[in-house]
Design an enzyme around this catalytic site. Sequence first.
Site, PDB file in Angstrom:
ATOM      1  N   TYR A  44      -1.175  -1.300  10.275  1.00 51.97           N
ATOM      2  CA  TYR A  44      -1.303  -1.430   8.816  1.00 51.97           C
ATOM      3  C   TYR A  44      -0.024  -0.954   8.132  1.00 51.97           C
ATOM      4  O   TYR A  44       0.516  -1.628   7.245  1.00 51.97           O
ATOM      5  CB  TYR A  44      -2.506  -0.625   8.351  1.00 51.97           C
ATOM      6  CG  TYR A  44      -2.882  -0.830   6.898  1.00 51.97           C
ATOM      7  CD1 TYR A  44      -3.472  -2.018   6.482  1.00 51.97           C
ATOM      8  CD2 TYR A  44      -2.651   0.164   5.955  1.00 51.97           C
ATOM      9  CE1 TYR A  44      -3.821  -2.218   5.145  1.00 51.97           C
ATOM     10  CE2 TYR A  44      -2.994  -0.022   4.624  1.00 51.97           C
ATOM     11  CZ  TYR A  44      -3.580  -1.211   4.221  1.00 51.97           C
ATOM     12  OH  TYR A  44      -3.925  -1.393   2.907  1.00 51.97           O
ATOM     13  N   SER A  70       0.858  -1.191   0.000  1.00 56.14           N
ATOM     14  CA  SER A  70       0.000   0.000   0.000  1.00 56.14           C
ATOM     15  C   SER A  70       0.888   1.232   0.000  1.00 56.14           C
ATOM     16  O   SER A  70       2.038   1.161   0.475  1.00 56.14           O
ATOM     17  CB  SER A  70      -0.868   0.017   1.267  1.00 56.14           C
ATOM     18  OG  SER A  70      -1.475   1.289   1.437  1.00 56.14           O
TER      19      SER A  70
HETATM   20  P1  NAP Z   1     -11.444  -5.760   0.833  1.00 62.02           P
HETATM   21  O1  NAP Z   1     -12.556  -5.613  -0.147  1.00 62.02           O
HETATM   22  O2  NAP Z   1     -11.738  -5.628   2.275  1.00 62.02           O
HETATM   23  O3  NAP Z   1     -10.741  -7.160   0.537  1.00 62.02           O
HETATM   24  C1  NAP Z   1      -9.877  -7.782   1.444  1.00 62.02           C
HETATM   25  C2  NAP Z   1      -9.816  -9.248   1.103  1.00 62.02           C
HETATM   26  O4  NAP Z   1      -8.903  -9.884   1.986  1.00 62.02           O
HETATM   27  C3  NAP Z   1     -11.164  -9.943   1.261  1.00 62.02           C
HETATM   28  O5  NAP Z   1     -11.374 -10.794   0.163  1.00 62.02           O
HETATM   29  C4  NAP Z   1     -10.997 -10.745   2.536  1.00 62.02           C
HETATM   30  O6  NAP Z   1     -11.729 -11.964   2.427  1.00 62.02           O
HETATM   31  C5  NAP Z   1      -9.506 -11.058   2.481  1.00 62.02           C
HETATM   32  N1  NAP Z   1      -8.984 -11.414   3.785  1.00 62.02           N
HETATM   33  C6  NAP Z   1      -8.961 -10.671   4.929  1.00 62.02           C
HETATM   34  N2  NAP Z   1      -8.432 -11.379   5.930  1.00 62.02           N
HETATM   35  C7  NAP Z   1      -8.106 -12.600   5.417  1.00 62.02           C
HETATM   36  C8  NAP Z   1      -7.524 -13.770   5.957  1.00 62.02           C
HETATM   37  N3  NAP Z   1      -7.162 -13.864   7.253  1.00 62.02           N
HETATM   38  N4  NAP Z   1      -7.345 -14.831   5.132  1.00 62.02           N
HETATM   39  C9  NAP Z   1      -7.712 -14.771   3.847  1.00 62.02           C
HETATM   40  N5  NAP Z   1      -8.263 -13.693   3.266  1.00 62.02           N
HETATM   41  C10 NAP Z   1      -8.461 -12.618   4.063  1.00 62.02           C
HETATM   42  O7  NAP Z   1     -10.298  -4.706   0.553  1.00 62.02           O
HETATM   43  P2  NAP Z   1      -9.388  -4.395  -0.731  1.00 62.02           P
HETATM   44  O8  NAP Z   1      -9.247  -2.926  -0.764  1.00 62.02           O
HETATM   45  O9  NAP Z   1      -9.869  -5.114  -1.933  1.00 62.02           O
HETATM   46  O10 NAP Z   1      -7.993  -4.985  -0.243  1.00 62.02           O
HETATM   47  C11 NAP Z   1      -7.209  -5.882  -1.007  1.00 62.02           C
HETATM   48  C12 NAP Z   1      -5.741  -5.631  -0.730  1.00 62.02           C
HETATM   49  O11 NAP Z   1      -5.385  -4.353  -1.268  1.00 62.02           O
HETATM   50  C13 NAP Z   1      -5.388  -5.560   0.756  1.00 62.02           C
HETATM   51  O12 NAP Z   1      -4.143  -6.185   0.983  1.00 62.02           O
HETATM   52  C14 NAP Z   1      -5.279  -4.072   1.022  1.00 62.02           C
HETATM   53  O13 NAP Z   1      -4.455  -3.779   2.105  1.00 62.02           O
HETATM   54  C15 NAP Z   1      -4.707  -3.600  -0.301  1.00 62.02           C
HETATM   55  N6  NAP Z   1      -4.895  -2.171  -0.568  1.00 62.02           N
HETATM   56  C16 NAP Z   1      -6.116  -1.667  -0.866  1.00 62.02           C
HETATM   57  C17 NAP Z   1      -6.257  -0.315  -1.152  1.00 62.02           C
HETATM   58  C18 NAP Z   1      -7.584   0.311  -1.506  1.00 62.02           C
HETATM   59  O14 NAP Z   1      -7.640   1.527  -1.685  1.00 62.02           O
HETATM   60  N7  NAP Z   1      -8.649  -0.439  -1.658  1.00 62.02           N
HETATM   61  C19 NAP Z   1      -5.136   0.507  -1.103  1.00 62.02           C
HETATM   62  C20 NAP Z   1      -3.902  -0.025  -0.778  1.00 62.02           C
HETATM   63  C21 NAP Z   1      -3.783  -1.382  -0.536  1.00 62.02           C
HETATM   64  P3  NAP Z   1     -12.457 -12.720   3.650  1.00 62.02           P
HETATM   65  O15 NAP Z   1     -12.945 -11.666   4.612  1.00 62.02           O
HETATM   66  O16 NAP Z   1     -13.561 -13.455   2.949  1.00 62.02           O
HETATM   67  O17 NAP Z   1     -11.420 -13.621   4.216  1.00 62.02           O
END
Ligand code: NAP
Length: 250
Positions: free
Chosen positions: A156, A142
């Site tokens: 985080y 991130s």
């Molecule tokens: P999200 O919609 O909340 O997705 C997070 C995913 O991670 C969900 O599918 C969740 O699935 C899974 N997850 C959480 N804990 C887990 C565990 N213990 N084991 C397996 N799966 C797990 O958020 P997102 O924004 O798409 O995030 C995806 C990635 O992008 C993350 O690493 C986040 O830090 C990164 N990111 C996102 C942004 C942004 O702006 N959206 C920016 C920078 C980085 P379950 O709950 O079903 O397990």
Amino acid sequence: MDRFRLDGKVAVVTGASSGLGVSFARALAEAGADVVLGARRVERLPETGALVEKAGRRYAARATDVSRPEDCEALIATAVETFGRVDVLVNNAGVGTAVPATRETPEQFRSVVDVNLMGSYWMAQAFARAAKNGGAIVNISSVIGLRPGGIPQAAYASSKAGVIGLTRDLAAQWTGRKGIRVNCIAPGFFASEMSDQLEPATFEMIKALAPAGRLGEHEELAATLVWLASDASSYVTGVTVPVDGGLVMP
Ligand code: NAP
């Protein structure tokens, strides 16, 4: 530009039940890969799988908690048992918190590091043991791993900075010896269940700070993912690519 294709390859995506993981799975399938999906909310995975099938590829899914090394081994085993090989790993599963540092409990801090950093490592270890033909790992960090985000996020930020260090070390260990390139994407801000938890004022601050003046689109991130997962990036390893509209430029 055939180098961007992933035909005949098998990709594993963690956190494929919502948000960016869904877009990553679809993009990898559109590039030609069969895709193995992992997340805790296993009941959501067929919906992602339907997008893979719509792109003409096959999918498999398995309930996976990446904080459990045995689940990580089992997800990679699902890829090998179902499709006979594994070529790409996308360490996308992640959780976020925003807790002032003086109030954060050990459990809160550990739970974030357990998933974001340690989960990425357990998955990478399982992948490297099984990827007999070499391959590519793409870790999802991130911009918060590169600079503070304006809200208190010690757990985080530490976990995501750790993912960048992990990327460099595994790239140094595995690129030459195993033919496994390890790279990282540092996304800026994209609509998802995680980013929906942010205050509207935070979004406005991000838009004002980013030279692009807007949030990113999932396709913009997925295009970078396909580049790093494919032979299009065959001489790229150990790097972290911000996809952030210019938010963290030096
Ligand atoms: P999200 O919609 O909340 O997705 C997070 C995913 O991670 C969900 O599918 C969740 O699935 C899974 N997850 C959480 N804990 C887990 C565990 N213990 N084991 C397996 N799966 C797990 O958020 P997102 O924004 O798409 O995030 C995806 C990635 O992008 C993350 O690493 C986040 O830090 C990164 N990111 C996102 C942004 C942004 O702006 N959206 C920016 C920078 C980085 P379950 O709950 O079903 O397990």
